[in-house]
Design a protein around this motif. Structure first.
Motif, PDB file in Angstrom:
ATOM      1  N   VAL A   1      36.714  37.569  41.960  1.00 24.68           N
ATOM      2  CA  VAL A   1      37.226  37.834  40.613  1.00 24.68           C
ATOM      3  C   VAL A   1      38.069  39.116  40.622  1.00 24.68           C
ATOM      4  O   VAL A   1      39.171  39.158  40.053  1.00 24.68           O
ATOM      5  N   ALA A   2      37.576  40.161  41.301  1.00 21.71           N
ATOM      6  CA  ALA A   2      38.313  41.430  41.371  1.00 21.71           C
ATOM      7  C   ALA A   2      39.662  41.210  42.040  1.00 21.71           C
ATOM      8  O   ALA A   2      40.689  41.735  41.587  1.00 21.71           O
ATOM      9  N   ALA A   3      39.668  40.430  43.130  1.00 18.29           N
ATOM     10  CA  ALA A   3      40.921  40.182  43.852  1.00 18.29           C
ATOM     11  C   ALA A   3      41.912  39.436  42.970  1.00 18.29           C
ATOM     12  O   ALA A   3      43.099  39.770  42.905  1.00 18.29           O
ATOM     13  N   THR A   4      41.427  38.412  42.252  1.00 13.13           N
ATOM     14  CA  THR A   4      42.316  37.629  41.393  1.00 13.13           C
ATOM     15  C   THR A   4      42.919  38.498  40.297  1.00 13.13           C
ATOM     16  O   THR A   4      44.138  38.484  40.073  1.00 13.13           O
ATOM     17  N   PHE A   5      42.070  39.259  39.626  1.00 12.59           N
ATOM     18  CA  PHE A   5      42.592  40.110  38.552  1.00 12.59           C
ATOM     19  C   PHE A   5      43.543  41.177  39.105  1.00 12.59           C
ATOM     20  O   PHE A   5      44.536  41.514  38.459  1.00 12.59           O
ATOM     21  N   SER A   6      43.250  41.700  40.277  1.00 12.28           N
ATOM     22  CA  SER A   6      44.136  42.731  40.843  1.00 12.28           C
ATOM     23  C   SER A   6      45.506  42.142  41.135  1.00 12.28           C
ATOM     24  O   SER A   6      46.535  42.746  40.822  1.00 12.28           O
ATOM     25  N   ALA A   7      45.521  40.954  41.751  1.00  9.82           N
ATOM     26  CA  ALA A   7      46.801  40.314  42.057  1.00  9.82           C
ATOM     27  C   ALA A   7      47.586  40.078  40.770  1.00  9.82           C
ATOM     28  O   ALA A   7      48.788  40.328  40.694  1.00  9.82           O
ATOM     29  N   MET A   8      46.869  39.628  39.740  1.00 10.00           N
ATOM     30  CA  MET A   8      47.548  39.375  38.468  1.00 10.00           C
ATOM     31  C   MET A   8      48.069  40.665  37.863  1.00 10.00           C
ATOM     32  O   MET A   8      49.180  40.693  37.312  1.00 10.00           O
ATOM     33  N   ALA A   9      47.274  41.731  37.956  1.00 13.09           N
ATOM     34  CA  ALA A   9      47.693  43.005  37.372  1.00 13.09           C
ATOM     35  C   ALA A   9      48.960  43.511  38.062  1.00 13.09           C
ATOM     36  O   ALA A   9      49.908  43.934  37.404  1.00 13.09           O
TER      37      ALA A   9
ATOM     38  N   VAL B   1      42.767  30.758  30.419  1.00 14.49           N
ATOM     39  CA  VAL B   1      42.922  32.126  30.915  1.00 14.49           C
ATOM     40  C   VAL B   1      41.883  32.436  32.002  1.00 14.49           C
ATOM     41  O   VAL B   1      40.795  31.875  32.012  1.00 14.49           O
ATOM     42  N   PRO B   2      42.241  33.363  32.913  1.00  9.09           N
ATOM     43  CA  PRO B   2      41.373  33.644  34.063  1.00  9.09           C
ATOM     44  C   PRO B   2      39.999  34.200  33.681  1.00  9.09           C
ATOM     45  O   PRO B   2      39.012  33.921  34.365  1.00  9.09           O
ATOM     46  N   MET B   3      39.927  34.964  32.587  1.00  7.95           N
ATOM     47  CA  MET B   3      38.647  35.568  32.220  1.00  7.95           C
ATOM     48  C   MET B   3      37.564  34.498  32.043  1.00  7.95           C
ATOM     49  O   MET B   3      36.433  34.651  32.483  1.00  7.95           O
TER      50      MET B   3
ATOM     51  N   VAL C   1      41.075  31.249  43.037  1.00  9.59           N
ATOM     52  CA  VAL C   1      41.751  31.377  44.329  1.00  9.59           C
ATOM     53  C   VAL C   1      43.235  31.063  44.184  1.00  9.59           C
ATOM     54  O   VAL C   1      44.101  31.820  44.639  1.00  9.59           O
ATOM     55  N   LEU C   2      43.543  29.954  43.497  1.00  7.79           N
ATOM     56  CA  LEU C   2      44.938  29.529  43.390  1.00  7.79           C
ATOM     57  C   LEU C   2      45.773  30.494  42.553  1.00  7.79           C
ATOM     58  O   LEU C   2      46.852  30.911  42.970  1.00  7.79           O
ATOM     59  N   THR C   3      45.268  30.853  41.361  1.00  5.01           N
ATOM     60  CA  THR C   3      46.075  31.751  40.526  1.00  5.01           C
ATOM     61  C   THR C   3      46.222  33.114  41.198  1.00  5.01           C
ATOM     62  O   THR C   3      47.277  33.733  41.122  1.00  5.01           O
ATOM     63  N   GLY C   4      45.158  33.567  41.862  1.00  4.97           N
ATOM     64  CA  GLY C   4      45.229  34.862  42.551  1.00  4.97           C
ATOM     65  C   GLY C   4      46.283  34.844  43.648  1.00  4.97           C
ATOM     66  O   GLY C   4      47.108  35.762  43.755  1.00  4.97           O
ATOM     67  N   THR C   5      46.281  33.790  44.460  1.00  5.79           N
ATOM     68  CA  THR C   5      47.252  33.697  45.549  1.00  5.79           C
ATOM     69  C   THR C   5      48.679  33.625  45.006  1.00  5.79           C
ATOM     70  O   THR C   5      49.576  34.320  45.490  1.00  5.79           O
ATOM     71  N   ALA C   6      48.847  32.788  43.982  1.00  6.55           N
ATOM     72  CA  ALA C   6      50.187  32.655  43.394  1.00  6.55           C
ATOM     73  C   ALA C   6      50.659  34.001  42.865  1.00  6.55           C
ATOM     74  O   ALA C   6      51.802  34.420  43.111  1.00  6.55           O
ATOM     75  N   ALA C   7      49.777  34.706  42.159  1.00  5.43           N
ATOM     76  CA  ALA C   7      50.150  36.000  41.584  1.00  5.43           C
ATOM     77  C   ALA C   7      50.533  36.979  42.694  1.00  5.43           C
ATOM     78  O   ALA C   7      51.490  37.745  42.572  1.00  5.43           O
TER      79      ALA C   7
END
Lengths: 259, 311, 265
Positions: free
Chosen positions: C160-168, C216-218, C245-251
């Motif tokens: 979750v931290a990785a996904t949000f970080s990539a998005m941020a 939304v990711p949350m 995983v997918l949204t994080g990688t894309a971001a």
């Protein structure tokens, strides 16, 4: 007095460029909080018939508390990073001091500016509260200046603090201040639940903190629930805090800007 | 890949376009090991864009560019490993101390910690910041920040040091402190590549320079060559009242190799300024003031482009 | 060398970025340290304080209900503070990355390094929060980690931290001025925090709003963590993990490409 107005005017000119977004968030934030916390969590609370003072619904209990807290947060923010930026980055105050204006004008001007900002925040919040049918008394109108006072009382000591920091260390100190002072006050000063639910020791501590008095004052005015002169204690606390903070800010600004 | 001889930097028809605008419009130059090479020109001449292409910070639009025998398009990391860059605006890491700026920069170059520590100490002494090593970056003066940036550019013992406007915005004392450090580097045999719009800086520091204007190179040579080629030895500067100037009607004709009219003065390009001044006086031209000076690169620039370097 | 090889980050070089952030935080350890307390204060204030007014949420104590939600929220907030604000100022104001790019470091190394740092920091917070949640549940009660599955909530929180970080980081590349933060916070972060399922079940929401929330990711972060801490895992968790995983990688890929365009021109 005119010196103070010039400083307010200067902030207003800068603010004119961003007021739209800010006005938008002044309405959006309370609406979202009241929907999510007041109605969302409220739906979980109300079923229990757990006693809130005066047997009000959770939304009615929460809304005035959030109003006071929103003023605290806005005031603290406005007096921290932006002021630090003006001292260290833009050197705005040095430029102002090259004119007939003095340090006192700057401090009073910044406080008056925060008060003006808070009036719009509290006004918008009160309109939103009215849409949720929260107010119980005409004294709700007095809750606006009470909430503004709560915020300004926080603003003064934060100004004093901001005057002493450099950009990097100041920014970090502000982070720490928000996490260890503002967030705990937000959560434990009776905004979300009556402080009577806290252990006795923490209850006594809550009485010593400023947001508690701001919340109690605003809530009493919005819900029309003051039956005694206790409101004078709350009001007095906030006025003393403002006075002490003002003197400290004046002193710190003198030391920084006349160094 | 390692050039045993030949230029360290070679550009042929090098071009940089931002959308339709050509910031650098087909320039050719070579920079040889051990020389101090300058780009002299006003703001917007294309100096910084050229510098950024060499530093692999900006992709080449067209033309050929070889830096230390390598192609910036494909070997940027390897090139950057051997360059020292002092950008126009200091971009020091303000969240860490003076000393940590150098130590951390060394790490980006994969320099071992013990080597980094030794070089950091030496370089801070070299730029006279040893006393301030534990200080934050923010309270340093403009000159100190500039010196720290120069020290940082030297941490990897670069083959070429790129300096973009090294003293712009500094007070005279701070400028001299920087020049002094750069002289020392030159004496040690460093290759310096610098841009400037100050002709005094170019004259003092550069062995060889190109004059740039509107994205093109308009002349190349050593400062002395350029002055000899494009100017006379001396310049007589005359200041006249506006009405006198309006009524000159060719009174200065035939006195100088060339006459340059500027908004606040008239410049006469001559071999012997004092003699020409006597001749001007003999013709009865009323002067507010007169000054004889040696020709500079400013005069070369004026001659080549018709406008001044700093306006 | 192919262009793909040029795009890929180097593990060794990206570690220099982590090291740089460690050096920074040695001076301001208080900022990191204080980050532990944010979710803890919310857990005590809302979970236990306000929670005393709530009998139960679908059979769970309010503390047990809110703890995984706060874990997700703290991952998001950590990503915003460190990812968004910090990277914005390094990118546009302090020009830190321009300085670093004059060395052999590349944009891909910087992006990857910043991400690793965010994940390390998020993991520390997650681990500390889970330990405290467990201790509070055992000592003060009521218990908030209800099943052995809770062990897996740690790696899930790292994801979750990785996904949000990539998005941020990705969102930061679109910001042009400081006021843009207000929009992201006001229309993105705050609604997710308030309506994403942290404080009350999303099925309380009107249908139309609920559909939006489920995109939304949350929402997916909470739906991944809550079954693990409360022991109600079923097959649907795979879908939520896949979403993250997918949204994080894309971001991450978008962030890297956009940073390249911003920094190298």
């Amino acid at each position: 007095m005119t010196g103070l107005l010039r400083v307010v005017q200067r902030n207003l000119i800068v603010y004119r460029r961003v007021w739209r977004g800010s006005l938008f968030s002044s309405f959006l934030q309370p609406t979202m909080y009241l929907l999510a916390m007041g109605l969302g969590i409220g739906a979980l609370v109300d079923r229990t018939a757990a006693a809130l003072p005066g047997d009000v619904a959770f939304l009615d209990f929460l809304a005035p508390g959030l109003l006071a807290a929103a003023c605290m947060q806005t005031a603290t923010f406005e007096s921290s990073w932006p002021v630090l930026g003006k001292i260290r980055w833009d050197r705005t105050y040095d430029a102002i001091l090259a004119t007939p204006l003095g340090v006192g004008d700057i401090v009073r001007g910044e406080l008056a500016w925060v008060a003006l900002r808070l009036t719009t925040v509290a006004g918008a919040f009160t309109i939103v509260m009215a849409l949720f049918d929260v107010p119980r008394s005409w004294t709700t109108l007095l809750a606006i200046p009470a909430a503004v006072l709560t915020g300004v009382a926080f603003s003064a000591p934060v100004l004093a603090f901001a005057a002493r920091r450099s950009v990097v260390s100041g920014s970090n100190s502000f982070n720490t201040m928000f996490r260890f002072v503002i967030t705990p006050l937000f959560l434990f000063s009776g905004v979300f639940f009556p402080i009577e639910r806290l252990p006795a020791l923490l209850q006594a501590a809550a009485w010593g903190t400023p947001l508690f008095h701001g919340v109690a004052l605003v809530r009493g005015l919005v819900l029309g629930s003051f039956e005694s002169w206790i409101w004078l204690v709350h009001l007095g606390y906030l006025l003393v805090m403002l006075a002490v903070g003002y003197v400290a800010a004046l002193w710190m600004f003198r030391r920084r800007l006349h160094a | 890949m390692e050039p045993t001889d030949g230029p360290l930097i070679r550009a042929r028809n090098l071009t940089k376009r931002f959308d339709a605008v050509a910031a650098v419009d087909g320039v050719d130059f070579d920079v040889w090991p051990g020389e101090a090479f300058g780009f002299l020109g006003p703001n917007g001449a294309g100096k910084t864009s050229t510098m950024r292409m060499i530093a692999c910070a900006s992709p080449v639009t067209a033309g050929e560019l070889t830096v230390i025998g390598m192609d910036p398009r494909t070997e940027a990391s390897a090139i950057k490993a051997r360059l020292g860059v002092v950008p126009q605006q200091d971009n020091l890491d303000v969240e860490i101390t003076v000393e940590e700026n150098l130590l951390m920069y060394a790490r980006y170059f994969d320099i071992p910690r013990n080597v980094a520590a030794r070089r950091t100490k030496e370089l801070l002494e070299f730029v006279q910041l040893g006393e301030r090593r534990r200080s934050e970056v923010e309270p340093l003066s403009g000159g100190m920040k500039r010196r720290l940036t120069i020290a940082r550019a030297l941490i990897n013992e670069p083959d070429v040091i790129l300096l973009d406007e090294p003293t712009t915005g500094l007070d005279p004392q701070a400028r001299h402190a920087i020049w002094d450090r750069l002289y020392r580097l030159k004496r040690r045999g460093a290759t310096l590549l610098l841009t400037t719009h100050y002709m005094d800086e170019a004259e003092q520091l550069c062995d060889r320079l190109v004059i740039m204007d509107k994205g093109r190179i308009v002349a190349e040579g050593s400062p002395r060559d350029l002055i000899a080629r494009y100017s006379t030895r001396e310049v007589l500067e005359l200041r006249l009242h506006d009405d006198v100037r309006a009524g000159l009607h060719g009174q200065l004709d035939g006195l100088a190799e060339r006459v340059q009219e500027l908004p606040d003065r008239v410049q006469l390009y001559v071999a012997d300024g004092e003699r020409t001044l006597e001749q001007v006086r003999a013709r009865g031209v009323p002067l507010v003031s007169a000054l004889v000076r040696r020709a500079t690169l400013e005069d070369v620039f004026l001659r080549l482009t018709g406008h001044t370097l700093v306006d | 060398m192919t262009s793909l090889a040029l795009m890929l980050p180097s593990l060794r070089r990206s570690h220099h970025m982590v090291e740089r952030n460690l050096v920074v935080y040695r001076h301001v350890w208080m900022v990191i340290f204080s980050g532990f307390f944010e979710p803890l204060f919310y857990l005590l204030g809302i979970g236990l304080g306000l929670g005393g007014l709530v009998p139960d949420v679908g059979g769970l104590s309010y503390g047990a209900f809110i703890a995984p939600g706060l874990l997700a929220a703290s991952c998001m907030n950590g990503a915003i503070t460190d990812g968004m604000f910090n990277i914005y100022f390094k990118l546009h104001h302090q020009k830190t990355y321009d300085g670093i790019l004059a060395t052999p470091m590349r944009v891909a190394d910087i992006t990857f390094g910043e991400m690793q740092w965010a994940v390390v920091r998020g993991s520390l917070y997650a681990a500390a929060f889970l330990v405290i949640v467990w201790l509070l549940g055992e000592v003060v009660g009521p218990p908030m980690l209800l099943s052995p599955w809770a062990v897996l909530s740690f790696p899930a929180a790292v994801l979750v931290a990785a996904t949000f970080s990539a998005m941020a980081v990705c969102v930061t590349t679109f910001l042009r001025k400081v006021q843009d933060f207000d929009i992201v916070i006001g229309l993105g972060v705050m609604p997710m925090f308030l309506f994403g399922g942290t404080f009350f079940p999303v099925d309380q929401l009107p249908d139309a709003v609920r559909w939006v929330v489920q995109v939304v990711p949350m929402y997916h972060a909470v739906e991944t963590l809550r079954p693990l801490t409360t022991g109600t895992v079923d097959g649907s968790i795979a879908g939520h993990v896949a979403y993250l995983v997918l949204t994080g990688t894309a971001a991450f890929v978008v962030a890297m490409r956009r940073l390249e365009r911003t920094l190298v021109k």
